[in-house]
Design a protein around this motif. Structure first.
Motif, short mmCIF file in Angstrom:
data_model
loop_
_atom_site.label_atom_id
_atom_site.label_comp_id
_atom_site.label_asym_id
_atom_site.label_seq_id
_atom_site.Cartn_x
_atom_site.Cartn_y
_atom_site.Cartn_z
N ALA A 175 -12.14 17.75 -1.83
CA ALA A 175 -11.65 18.23 -3.61
C ALA A 175 -10.59 16.90 -3.91
O ALA A 175 -9.75 16.65 -2.71
N GLU A 176 -10.96 15.53 -5.67
CA GLU A 176 -8.94 16.00 -5.54
C GLU A 176 -7.78 17.20 -5.75
O GLU A 176 -8.50 18.27 -5.59
N PRO A 177 -6.66 15.94 -5.71
CA PRO A 177 -6.06 17.93 -5.64
C PRO A 177 -6.44 17.71 -7.57
O PRO A 177 -5.59 17.03 -7.99
N ARG A 178 -6.64 19.47 -7.27
CA ARG A 178 -5.67 19.55 -8.86
C ARG A 178 -6.32 20.93 -8.70
O ARG A 178 -6.09 21.89 -8.38
N THR A 179 -4.89 21.85 -10.43
CA THR A 179 -5.62 22.97 -10.36
C THR A 179 -7.09 23.60 -10.75
O THR A 179 -7.35 23.05 -11.05
N VAL A 180 -7.26 24.75 -10.02
CA VAL A 180 -8.27 25.40 -10.53
C VAL A 180 -8.04 27.05 -10.98
O VAL A 180 -6.05 27.53 -11.30
N HIS A 181 -8.57 27.33 -11.23
CA HIS A 181 -8.06 29.18 -11.79
C HIS A 181 -9.49 29.89 -11.80
O HIS A 181 -10.54 29.99 -11.67
N GLY A 182 -8.64 31.10 -10.88
CA GLY A 182 -9.68 31.98 -10.33
C GLY A 182 -8.88 33.30 -10.20
O GLY A 182 -7.68 33.45 -10.40
N ALA A 183 -9.53 34.32 -9.47
CA ALA A 183 -8.85 35.81 -8.93
C ALA A 183 -8.19 34.99 -7.42
O ALA A 183 -8.87 35.15 -6.48
N TYR A 184 -6.75 34.39 -7.58
CA TYR A 184 -6.54 34.18 -6.04
C TYR A 184 -6.30 34.99 -5.69
O TYR A 184 -6.45 35.54 -4.50
N TYR A 185 -5.35 36.30 -5.14
CA TYR A 185 -5.39 37.06 -4.72
C TYR A 185 -6.33 37.73 -3.49
O TYR A 185 -6.99 38.24 -2.37
N ALA A 186 -7.66 37.55 -4.72
CA ALA A 186 -8.56 38.33 -4.05
C ALA A 186 -9.64 37.22 -3.37
O ALA A 186 -10.10 37.34 -2.18
N LEU A 187 -9.45 35.75 -3.48
CA LEU A 187 -9.75 34.90 -2.61
C LEU A 187 -9.11 34.42 -1.55
O LEU A 187 -9.65 34.71 -0.84
N GLN A 188 -7.65 35.21 -1.20
CA GLN A 188 -6.52 34.63 -0.69
C GLN A 188 -7.19 35.79 0.87
O GLN A 188 -7.36 35.55 2.07
N THR A 189 -7.25 36.75 -0.01
CA THR A 189 -7.99 38.53 0.73
C THR A 189 -9.49 37.85 1.33
O THR A 189 -9.37 38.26 3.09
N VAL A 190 -9.79 37.71 0.91
CA VAL A 190 -11.65 36.60 1.46
C VAL A 190 -11.59 36.34 2.17
O VAL A 190 -11.69 36.37 3.71
N LEU A 191 -10.58 35.00 2.44
CA LEU A 191 -10.25 34.27 3.85
C LEU A 191 -9.47 34.37 5.13
O LEU A 191 -10.15 34.10 5.79
N VAL A 192 -8.79 35.43 4.22
CA VAL A 192 -7.75 35.96 5.56
C VAL A 192 -8.89 36.54 6.35
O VAL A 192 -9.05 36.84 7.58
N GLN A 193 -9.63 37.97 5.68
CA GLN A 193 -10.44 38.19 6.66
C GLN A 193 -11.87 37.51 6.83
O GLN A 193 -11.95 37.77 8.11
N LEU A 194 -12.31 36.61 6.58
CA LEU A 194 -12.75 35.92 7.46
C LEU A 194 -12.92 34.88 8.45
O LEU A 194 -13.64 34.83 9.00
N LEU A 195 -11.77 34.21 8.13
CA LEU A 195 -10.88 33.36 9.10
C LEU A 195 -10.99 34.36 10.75
O LEU A 195 -10.54 34.25 11.31
N ASN A 196 -9.66 35.79 10.37
CA ASN A 196 -9.11 36.34 11.19
C ASN A 196 -10.77 36.61 12.64
O ASN A 196 -11.16 36.51 13.21
N ASN A 197 -11.79 36.83 11.44
CA ASN A 197 -13.21 37.26 12.25
C ASN A 197 -13.23 36.19 13.30
O ASN A 197 -14.04 35.86 14.05
N ALA A 198 -13.81 35.36 12.50
CA ALA A 198 -14.17 33.67 13.25
C ALA A 198 -12.54 33.20 14.56
O ALA A 198 -13.77 32.87 15.81
N VAL A 199 -12.21 33.43 13.79
CA VAL A 199 -11.03 33.45 15.04
C VAL A 199 -10.95 33.96 16.13
O VAL A 199 -10.97 33.75 17.85
N LYS A 200 -11.64 35.40 16.13
CA LYS A 200 -11.72 36.50 17.12
C LYS A 200 -12.54 36.44 18.13
O LYS A 200 -12.53 36.24 18.93
N PHE A 201 -13.76 35.66 17.34
CA PHE A 201 -14.80 35.83 18.04
C PHE A 201 -15.15 34.23 18.72
O PHE A 201 -16.42 34.06 18.96
N SER A 202 -14.20 33.20 18.82
CA SER A 202 -14.70 31.81 19.05
C SER A 202 -13.17 31.43 20.02
O SER A 202 -12.53 31.64 19.72
N GLN A 203 -13.38 30.88 20.91
CA GLN A 203 -12.94 30.57 21.85
C GLN A 203 -11.77 28.87 21.34
O GLN A 203 -11.53 28.32 22.02
#
Length: 456
Positions: free
Chosen positions: A341-369
């Motif tokens: 996407a082009e760099p721009r400002t969006v509006h949403g639940a920032y901390y909720a999105l941050q938490t969701v991505l941290v959890q999903l990426l942690n799982n992906a990194v742990k279970f993959s080489q």
């Protein structure tokens, strides 16, 4: 014991009750000694050193020794870069000093930074001392309407989160303010809440507990089935805690026994290395308990994470990768980010999105080489996200159940984890009216696709 680390910890522990009893000289002496022991860096722990600096700044602020308080708060700030609550406390001390000096602009600047650091934790932390100082600054500026609004909002938050001692503290400040201004209606309102509302709230909590007890004793078939389900969940919690704590506790026990048995034969470097190993294991257990606490906090007050704000996808990704690094078994360097996407400002639940991505990426990194890919695309109405890994995958038979708390895939046993991440992800996405789809084949990897509405 002739062990500097133990001596430092003991001195800091000594200072705490002295501060409570207002023996500020004794507290300052203990903290100064602790800092002196850590001064050469040989026995210096960054977290402990920062805590000692901030505690000393607080002690000097309590004595109105402004220069000393500012000096130690400033020393603490560079060390608190990755410790947001410590950074928040340091700015709070500086704000307090500048308020007492009458420099309201500088004080307000430090209050804003203190709030920002507290808000950057996951979930955002509530520091009632910050809100009280905000009230005092607005009061000093002559904006009594705004000042009283801060106290009212803070009181409501304390009630909502069941912090009754803080609620009483806020009411005491309100009472004193109304008495000073001669506002009889305000005084009566405070006394009504102290004498009626708070006891009524406590009675409501007691009634709720009694209703729960009544349900337990009134054992119909439905109640029994629910109780059995609850017991299974409790057993899963205890089993997972036992499983996750067993290894670090064994390492701590064996390492401490080794230090005890061969103390005279170990060099300072060898002792430091073994103490560092203990510290690592304690950090891991603390991280896991933080995950449990985060899930419980969300259950109690999910609004802490659902605050809507403006942000860029670049800033979101940077914060997500930074928070990933607190987990010892994952490395954010293995994440490849693609922002479509082009760099721009969006509006949403920032901390909720941050938490969701941290959890999903942690799982992906742990279970993959291999490298893990994070793709983000912000459209006009939705934020589309994909987390792609080429890891061990999730068995088809497990894919529906893994969103339940403390449930893990049947092929996950060799990888550490607590089974909380996806439950938290599911709950937050439901609150954001988002969707999640998992496409996974055992042995070939997993793709998690999210679709989250944007609010503006």
């Amino acid at each position: 014991l002739d062990d500097p680390l133990i001596m430092v910890t003991a001195l800091i522990d000594q200072a705490a009750p002295k501060t409570v009893t207002k023996d500020y000289c004794g507290a300052a002496e203990a903290l100064e000694r602790a800092l002196a022991l850590m001064s050469d860096g040989e026995f210096r722990n960054a977290r402990v050193h920062t805590a000692a600096l901030i505690n000393l700044a607080l002690v000097y602020d309590a004595q109105d020794m402004h220069e000393q308080a500012l000096e130690y708060a400033r020393q603490a700030l560079p060390e608190a870069n990755d410790l947001p609550l410590f950074a928040s406390d340091a700015h709070l001390v500086m704000a307090s000093v500048y308020r007492k000096r009458g420099d309201l602009v500088t004080a307000q600047s430090h209050v804003d930074m203190s709030r920002a650091h507290a808000a950057s934790t996951m979930p955002p932390s509530i520091n009632y001392n910050i809100e009280v100082l905000r009230f005092e600054l607005m009061q000093a500026e002559g904006n009594m309407e705004g000042a009283l609004k801060i106290l009212e909002v803070t009181y409501e938050r304390a009630i909502k989160t069941e912090q009754l001692s803080q609620a009483v503290r806020i009411l005491d400040i309100l009472r004193a303010t109304h008495e000073q201004s001669g506002d009889k209606d305000g005084i009566l309102s405070v006394y009504k809440r102290l004498s009626q509302d708070l006891p009524a709230y406590q009675q409501q909590m007691q009634t709720l507990r009694m209703q729960v007890l009544q349900m337990i004793f009134d054992r119909g078939r439905t109640t029994l089935e629910s109780e059995l389900t609850l017991n299974k969940q409790i057993n899963r919690v205890l089993t997972r805690l036992s499983h996750e704590f067993r290894t670090p506790l064994t390492i701590i026990r064996n390492t401490s026994a080794l230090i005890d048995m061969y103390e005279d034969q170990l060099t300072i470097e060898q002792r430091r290395s073994r103490l560092h190993k203990i510290d690592e294991q304690v950090d891991w257990m603390t991280t896991m308990l933080d995950d449990f606490q985060q899930l419980l906090a969300v259950e109690q007050d999910i609004s802490l994470l659902m605050e809507i704000g403006a942000f860029t996808l670049d800033d979101l990704v940077k914060d997500v990768l930074k928070h990933m690094d607190r987990y010892k078994e994952v490395n954010s360097d293995r994440v490849r980010t693609v922002i479509e996407a082009e760099p721009r400002t969006v509006h949403g639940a920032y901390y909720a999105l941050q938490t969701v991505l941290v959890q999903l990426l942690n799982n992906a990194v742990k279970f993959s080489q291999d490298k893990v890919t994070l793709k983000l695309h912000a459209g006009d109405e939705f934020l589309n996200i994909q987390v792609i890994d080429k890891g061990i995958g999730i068995p088809q038979t497990d894919q529906q159940a893994i969103f339940q708390p403390l449930i893990r895939g049947s092929n996950f046993d060799e990888v550490s984890g607590n089974g909380l991440g996806l439950a938290l992800v599911k709950k937050l996405l439901r609150q954001m009216h988002g969707t999640i789809r998992i496409h996974s084949n055992e042995g070939t990897g997993t793709t998690v696709s999210l679709k989250v509405p944007l609010t503006g």
